[in-house]
Design an enzyme around this catalytic site. Structure first.
Site, mmCIF file in Angstrom:
data_model
loop_
_atom_site.group_PDB
_atom_site.id
_atom_site.type_symbol
_atom_site.label_atom_id
_atom_site.label_comp_id
_atom_site.label_asym_id
_atom_site.label_seq_id
_atom_site.Cartn_x
_atom_site.Cartn_y
_atom_site.Cartn_z
ATOM 1 C CG ASP A 34 -1.958 -1.086 1.178
ATOM 2 O OD1 ASP A 34 -2.757 -1.074 0.242
ATOM 3 O OD2 ASP A 34 -1.957 -1.956 2.064
ATOM 4 C CG ASP A 174 -7.195 -3.257 0.843
ATOM 5 O OD1 ASP A 174 -6.880 -3.736 1.947
ATOM 6 O OD2 ASP A 174 -6.538 -2.344 0.302
#
Length: 218
Positions: A34, A174
């Site tokens: 990320d 997610d």
């Protein structure tokens, strides 16, 4: 087949390489990195240098999730660093079609993701350019948040859109993935569970935690 995709956002930043190796040894085939810029989301963390440092350490697919504004400016740098897939946010791309097209032209997989408040209809006309569709189960920027249950309906709607177009594109979720939410998410139609805090925590090893998630959906 359901895939558990660990996210290093919740790993120990002082030993990221070890965290990646633990995931691979536990059977993971892909890991999410990320990237946050302090503008699209509140936090700031990794850049292409981290991807470049991790690339030699693993054979896993490196899935780079860009939580940044103007992602098109940095795609080439992440590809050169070793990304195998780049996921961009619909909300961050003024010309989403062009951005997804450019990712594919660089020879890697393209992915698109949606924040909880964003309708699935906003990606209807780019589905043929996406190798992966990701639904955010939480508002991006922080790990360990509670799953937003309305996203189950979004998963179902995207699944139907893909079926209507005859597209075999995996759907991932997610955020908020744990042993309680995983069965509901899979039932809704997702096949990739991106998990951070439920994989990297003090309750068990990475292997034990990944197995617990798999057990919960069987």
């Amino acid at each position: 087949m359901v895939i558990i995709e660990p996210s290093i956002l919740s790993a120990d930043f002082a030993r990221l390489g070890e965290g990646v190796k633990e995931a691979e040894e536990a059977g993971a085939s892909v890991i999410q990195i990320d990237v946050m810029d302090g503008r699209f989301v509140p936090n700031i963390n990794f850049g292409p240098g981290v991807v470049s440092a991790l690339r030699p350490l693993t054979k896993m697919k490196l899935d780079v999730h860009l939580m940044i504004v103007e992602p098109e400016k940095y795609i080439e740098a992440f590809v050169k660093a070793g990304a195998d897939r780049i996921i961009v946010h619909q909300e961050a791309c003024l010309h989403l079609h062009r951005v997804l097209q450019s990712i594919r032209e660089l020879g890697i997989e393209s992915g698109v993701t949606l924040n909880p408040a964003t309708s699935e209809n906003s990606i209807e006309y780019v589905l043929d350019l996406a190798d992966f569709v990701q639904v955010m189960g939480v508002n991006p920027g922080f790990g360990g948040q509670r799953f937003i249950e309305s996203q189950l309906d979004k998963i179902r709607a995207i699944k139907q859109m893909l079926n209507n177009r005859g597209l075999d594109v995996p759907i991932g979720i997610d955020g908020g993935v744990d042993t309680e939410t995983a069965p509901l998410i899979v039932e809704a139609g997702a096949s990739v569970l991106v998990a951070g805090s439920s994989v990297y925590n003090s309750k068990g090893t990475v292997s034990e935690n990944m197995q617990a998630l798999l057990n919960s959906i069987q």
